[in-house]
Enzyme design. Structure first.
Site, PDB file in Angstrom:
ATOM      1  N   LYS A 137      -7.000 -23.474  39.804  1.00 22.50           N
ATOM      2  CA  LYS A 137      -6.173 -23.687  38.614  1.00 22.50           C
ATOM      3  C   LYS A 137      -5.422 -25.010  38.713  1.00 22.50           C
ATOM      4  O   LYS A 137      -5.353 -25.781  37.751  1.00 22.50           O
ATOM      5  CB  LYS A 137      -5.196 -22.514  38.443  1.00 22.50           C
ATOM      6  CG  LYS A 137      -5.891 -21.235  38.004  1.00 22.50           C
ATOM      7  CD  LYS A 137      -5.015 -19.994  38.114  1.00 22.50           C
ATOM      8  CE  LYS A 137      -5.839 -18.747  37.781  1.00 22.50           C
ATOM      9  NZ  LYS A 137      -5.128 -17.485  38.012  1.00 22.50           N
ATOM     10  N   GLN A 168       0.470 -15.460  40.174  1.00 24.53           N
ATOM     11  CA  GLN A 168      -0.857 -14.963  40.572  1.00 24.53           C
ATOM     12  C   GLN A 168      -0.770 -13.489  40.966  1.00 24.53           C
ATOM     13  O   GLN A 168       0.037 -13.116  41.810  1.00 24.53           O
ATOM     14  CB  GLN A 168      -1.396 -15.820  41.738  1.00 24.53           C
ATOM     15  CG  GLN A 168      -2.809 -15.475  42.142  1.00 24.53           C
ATOM     16  CD  GLN A 168      -3.840 -15.767  41.042  1.00 24.53           C
ATOM     17  OE1 GLN A 168      -3.773 -16.786  40.377  1.00 24.53           O
ATOM     18  NE2 GLN A 168      -4.770 -14.859  40.849  1.00 24.53           N
ATOM     19  N   ASP A 177      -0.435 -16.685  30.541  1.00 29.14           N
ATOM     20  CA  ASP A 177      -1.392 -15.614  30.838  1.00 29.14           C
ATOM     21  C   ASP A 177      -1.420 -14.589  29.709  1.00 29.14           C
ATOM     22  O   ASP A 177      -2.363 -13.801  29.608  1.00 29.14           O
ATOM     23  CB  ASP A 177      -1.009 -14.895  32.147  1.00 29.14           C
ATOM     24  CG  ASP A 177      -1.872 -15.318  33.327  1.00 29.14           C
ATOM     25  OD1 ASP A 177      -2.971 -15.871  33.089  1.00 29.14           O
ATOM     26  OD2 ASP A 177      -1.455 -15.098  34.471  1.00 29.14           O
TER      27      ASP A 177
END
Ligand code: NAD
Length: 291
Positions: A53, A97, A120
């Site tokens: 990422k 994460q 997200d």
């Protein structure tokens, strides 16, 4: 029949080139998009995802920050970091994460991220907006799947879509997006009786299970479009042991399906591309507000 490959790696590359141009335009106005990725602990798979990422951000000309907290970091330390990033004008997107260690309440952490920076799309407010058909950020993996279906010119209206997996990250938002696109949606899961009955009537079959090569060709309707979200290691004792594989048995599925995503090179690269898309969107919204 040998299925057409829905090439996520190629589409992601195309999109990332476009995002780079949009990021340059923002940077020229002094508003370079910025993403902060927080990793707690040293889970090897999570480390790889975070590295990918951050690298994708660099290639697209985004600002990025990788914040690594020790495995025994307290929830308070993590929440304090999130609060600081919520207030940081250089950061437009914040991602924690997952999975987090059990001693941390993951829901409380996701709720602490400003909904405006929740790239997200996991904040309850953003899930609510998605459910109402008015999303602020579309969760990256299902968003990537929708882009792949669009690129592959797969028609969804009136089609039977079957999703295996009901997670908040993949299965549930995937169902909402396919529903919004006019498909008739069934969500299957570990308690579903007679899974094959459902999968064999799917025009679009999405596998998000986490079990290597679980869906075999005989579970697929001839001509179906198969989307394999799974990322697994091939178990010891099988050909290609240790390599990456999906939740679908590609070899048998490709003989039955009309189109299929490979693993690697299918949904995975699209997830990262959609993370960049959401970060860019967040930065563009801030720039637009500031005129
Ligand atoms: P999860 O463990 O949260 O959910 C798995 C789901 O599969 C559950 O809802 C469960 O009910 C269902 N399931 C388990 N066994 C089943 C069975 N025998 N029959 C039917 N359903 C069954 O996983 P997740 O986070 O949704 O991820 C699923 C897979 O997708 C994993 O392999 C993960 O690594 C992968 N993934 C990939 C990406 C990507 O970018 N490609 C992103 C997220 C997750």
């Amino acid at each position: 029949m040998t299925a057409k490959i829905l090439d996520g790696a190629a589409l992601a590359q195309e999109l990332r080139a476009e995002f780079k141009l949009r990021a340059e335009a923002l940077a020229a106005q002094g508003a370079r998009p910025g993403l902060a990725v927080i990793l707690v602990g040293e889970d090897p798979a999570s480390q790889v995802y975070v590295r990918n990422k951050v690298n994708a951000c660099a290639q697209a000309g985004f600002h990025s920050e990788k914040i690594v907290l020790p495995a025994d970091a307290t929830a308070e330390a993590l929440l304090a970091k999130i609060a600081a990033l919520n207030a940081d004008p250089a950061i437009h997107g914040i991602l924690v994460q997952l999975p987090l260690h059990k001693h941390i309440d993951a829901d409380a952490v996701l709720e602490a991220i400003s909904p405006e920076k929740d790239v997200d799309g996991f904040h309850a407010e953003n899930i609510g907006a998605l459910t109402q058909g008015n999303p602020r950020f579309i969760p990256c993996t299902p968003h990537g799947v929708m882009k792949l279906l669009e690129k592959g010119e797969v028609s969804l209206q009136g089609k039977e879509a079957v999703i295996i997996g009901r997670s908040n990250i993949v299965g549930k938002p995937m169902a909402l997006l396919l529903l919004a696109a006019g498909a008739t949606v069934t969500i299957c899961h570990s308690k579903t009786a007679d899974l094959g009955f459902h999968t064999r009537r799917a025009d679009i079959l999405v596998a998000a299970i986490g079990k290597p090569r679980f869906v075999s060709g005989d579970m697929i309707k001839p001509g179906a479009v198969v989307i394999d979200v799974g990322i697994n290691r091939v178990p010891e004792g099988q050909p290609d042991a240790g390599k990456l594989c999906g939740d679908v048995d590609f070899a048998s599925a490709k003989e039955v399906a009309s189109a299929i995503t490979p693993v690697p090179g299918g949904v995975g690269p699209m997830t990262i591309a959609m993370l960049l898309a959401n970060t860019l969107l967040a930065a563009e919204r801030v720039a637009a507000r500031q005129g």
